[in-house]
Design a protein around this motif. Structure first.
Motif, PDB file in Angstrom:
ATOM      1  N   ALA A   1       3.376   2.119   0.413  1.00 28.74           N
ATOM      2  CA  ALA A   1       4.669   2.810   0.366  1.00 28.74           C
ATOM      3  C   ALA A   1       4.511   4.323   0.380  1.00 28.74           C
ATOM      4  CB  ALA A   1       5.443   2.377  -0.880  1.00 28.74           C
ATOM      5  N   ALA A   2       3.356   4.834  -0.029  1.00 27.87           N
ATOM      6  CA  ALA A   2       3.154   6.283  -0.058  1.00 27.87           C
ATOM      7  C   ALA A   2       3.139   6.879   1.341  1.00 27.87           C
ATOM      8  CB  ALA A   2       1.842   6.606  -0.767  1.00 27.87           C
TER       9      ALA A   2
ATOM     10  N   ILE B   1       5.716   2.204  -4.869  1.00 22.70           N
ATOM     11  CA  ILE B   1       5.898   0.817  -4.430  1.00 22.70           C
ATOM     12  C   ILE B   1       7.199   0.643  -3.654  1.00 22.70           C
ATOM     13  CG2 ILE B   1       4.486  -0.199  -6.257  1.00 22.70           C
ATOM     14  CD1 ILE B   1       7.084  -0.812  -7.790  1.00 22.70           C
ATOM     15  N   PHE B   2       8.116   1.609  -3.760  1.00 27.30           N
ATOM     16  CA  PHE B   2       9.368   1.567  -3.006  1.00 27.30           C
ATOM     17  C   PHE B   2       9.351   2.623  -1.917  1.00 27.30           C
ATOM     18  CE2 PHE B   2      10.688   0.202  -7.370  1.00 27.30           C
ATOM     19  CZ  PHE B   2      10.935  -1.126  -7.050  1.00 27.30           C
ATOM     20  N   ARG B   3       9.936   2.302  -0.764  1.00 21.14           N
ATOM     21  CA  ARG B   3       9.975   3.210   0.379  1.00 21.14           C
ATOM     22  C   ARG B   3      11.398   3.646   0.647  1.00 21.14           C
ATOM     23  NH1 ARG B   3       6.854  -0.367   4.827  1.00 21.14           N
ATOM     24  NH2 ARG B   3       8.488   0.649   6.040  1.00 21.14           N
ATOM     25  N   ASP B   4      11.533   4.851   1.203  1.00 20.76           N
ATOM     26  CA  ASP B   4      12.868   5.363   1.521  1.00 20.76           C
ATOM     27  C   ASP B   4      13.540   4.562   2.630  1.00 20.76           C
ATOM     28  OD1 ASP B   4      13.129   7.638  -0.273  1.00 20.76           O
ATOM     29  OD2 ASP B   4      11.473   8.515   0.851  1.00 20.76           O
ATOM     30  N   ASP B   5      12.751   4.010   3.556  1.00 20.68           N
ATOM     31  CA  ASP B   5      13.343   3.285   4.683  1.00 20.68           C
ATOM     32  C   ASP B   5      13.498   1.791   4.407  1.00 20.68           C
ATOM     33  OD1 ASP B   5      10.647   2.706   4.636  1.00 20.68           O
ATOM     34  OD2 ASP B   5      10.425   2.708   6.821  1.00 20.68           O
TER      35      ASP B   5
ATOM     36  N   ALA C   1       2.820  -8.175  -2.535  1.00 24.69           N
ATOM     37  CA  ALA C   1       1.542  -7.618  -2.074  1.00 24.69           C
ATOM     38  C   ALA C   1       1.453  -6.132  -2.399  1.00 24.69           C
ATOM     39  CB  ALA C   1       1.377  -7.850  -0.572  1.00 24.69           C
ATOM     40  N   ASP C   2       2.564  -5.389  -2.166  1.00 20.76           N
ATOM     41  CA  ASP C   2       2.582  -3.956  -2.479  1.00 20.76           C
ATOM     42  C   ASP C   2       2.457  -3.721  -3.981  1.00 20.76           C
ATOM     43  OD1 ASP C   2       2.844  -3.348   0.163  1.00 20.76           O
ATOM     44  OD2 ASP C   2       4.988  -2.893   0.085  1.00 20.76           O
TER      45      ASP C   2
ATOM     46  N   GLN D   1      -1.124  -4.437  -5.055  1.00 24.74           N
ATOM     47  CA  GLN D   1      -2.018  -3.356  -4.626  1.00 24.74           C
ATOM     48  C   GLN D   1      -1.890  -2.149  -5.548  1.00 24.74           C
ATOM     49  OE1 GLN D   1      -0.723  -0.772  -1.547  1.00 24.74           O
ATOM     50  NE2 GLN D   1      -2.746  -0.566  -0.592  1.00 24.74           N
ATOM     51  N   ALA D   2      -0.656  -1.764  -5.881  1.00 25.55           N
ATOM     52  CA  ALA D   2      -0.441  -0.593  -6.721  1.00 25.55           C
ATOM     53  C   ALA D   2      -0.996  -0.808  -8.125  1.00 25.55           C
ATOM     54  CB  ALA D   2       1.048  -0.267  -6.776  1.00 25.55           C
ATOM     55  N   ILE D   3      -0.799  -2.002  -8.683  1.00 26.93           N
ATOM     56  CA  ILE D   3      -1.342  -2.300 -10.008  1.00 26.93           C
ATOM     57  C   ILE D   3      -2.859  -2.237  -9.987  1.00 26.93           C
ATOM     58  CG2 ILE D   3      -1.629  -4.117 -11.736  1.00 26.93           C
ATOM     59  CD1 ILE D   3       1.243  -4.993 -11.148  1.00 26.93           C
TER      60      ILE D   3
END
Length: 322
Positions: free
Chosen positions: A52-53, A94-98, A105-106, A109-111
């Motif tokens: 998400a980054a 983990i959240f995206r603007d789009d 899965a995201d 991965q972040a955890i």
């Protein structure tokens, strides 16, 4: 009746224990963060390259992530002062603007990345999570690594929280935080049960950083949970200052056990609420075995003493978005 709004609670707990410890790491799993905001200048923020980054567009996800991060890491004498500005921060979007939907899965991965980079505390905001009923093997494995590393997970206790999903994954140290208004009513209401919330804190009108260098007030469980994640970092720093090994799991228990019992609007339900600095002092006493007066610490004296001995900051000039 509580009689405290979020902004008052926010001010009450600022600079407790001098603003934290650079050896304590708090990971923020939310939207991307606009680190060009003045409140992050000098903050020890480390961007993690999650999926998400790579999708930043200064939209709703970035606005929320920026606000959340500022509540924790906003620097002293800036436009937004956070509760744990001296702690090290990991920014793992983990959240995206789009696409404001987080896949399992995201999240896994972040955890994993947060644990790998030394997180003591992980704050996870609520949102839309795909496949919430049945946890994936990857997410279960990520939570297992949190359990093994004694990582405290703080989540916003709301209808769209991932708390129940993480419980199904076997999260051993999970602290769901609810937000209440001045009258002690749960913000968000609806089908949220106090039985699913660890503690509640005043969560209306919390002042944080906004896009384009401005500030604004927001309300809700995600923002209340950010304050408690910061407080947990302060408690771990207090342990270190007393020569003890930081214990995130014990910090979570101390937070729960030092909350003030209050009757809720709903019959037969009682909420455990944090109202101000006295709760922090009680939690620190439970955790360290030492009675402490947080108001006796000069925030600026301890601030400068700690700042000069820390590692060099990774500030906004390095990377505008994380």
């Amino acid at each position: 009746m509580v009689g405290v709004v979020g902004a008052e609670f926010q001010q009450e707990i600022l600079f407790a224990f001098g603003g934290g410890d650079a050896e304590i790491t708090i990971a923020v799993l939310d939207g991307p963060v606009d680190r060009t905001h003045d409140c992050f200048r000098g903050a020890r923020l480390v961007p993690l390259d999650t999926a998400a980054a790579r999708q930043c567009a200064d939209g709703p996800a970035t606005a929320q992530g920026t606000h959340i991060a500022s509540l924790i890491f906003g620097q002293a004498c800036s436009s937004v002062e956070g509760v744990a500005p001296l702690c090290r921060g990991l920014i793992a979007p983990i959240f995206r603007d789009d696409r404001p939907v987080c896949t399992q899965a995201d999240l896994a991965q972040a955890i994993d990345m947060a644990v790998e980079h030394g997180a003591h505390i992980i704050h996870i905001s609520g949102g839309v999570f795909e496949g919430r009923r049945q946890p994936t093997e990857a997410l279960i494995a990520a939570v297992d690594r949190c359990n093994a590393a004694n990582v405290l997970i703080v989540v916003g206790g709301a209808r769209d929280s991932c708390g129940s999903l993480l419980l199904r994954c076997g999260a051993a140290r999970l602290l769901p935080v609810g937000a209440i208004d001045r009258r002690g009513r749960l913000i968000g209401g609806g089908d949220i049960s106090l039985r699913d919330i660890g503690i509640t804190v005043p969560g209306a009108a919390l002042i944080g950083a906004a896009l384009e260098g401005s500030n604004r007030a927001r309300r809700g469980a995600n923002y209340a949970a950010a304050l408690i994640a910061g407080v947990a970092g302060l408690l771990l720093g207090a342990q270190s200052q007393h020569g003890q090994t930081p214990d995130p799991g014990a910090a979570g228990e101390a937070i729960l056990n030092s909350a003030t019992p209050r009757m809720a609007d709903r019959a037969q339900e009682c909420q455990r609420a944090w109202i101000g600095r006295a709760n922090i002092e009680a939690a620190a006493a439970r955790l360290t075995g030492v009675l402490q007066d947080t108001s006796a610490v000069s925030p600026f004296g301890l601030w400068h003493r700690t700042q000069t001995s820390s590692r060099r900051s990774d500030h906004a000039a390095f990377r505008p978005r994380a």
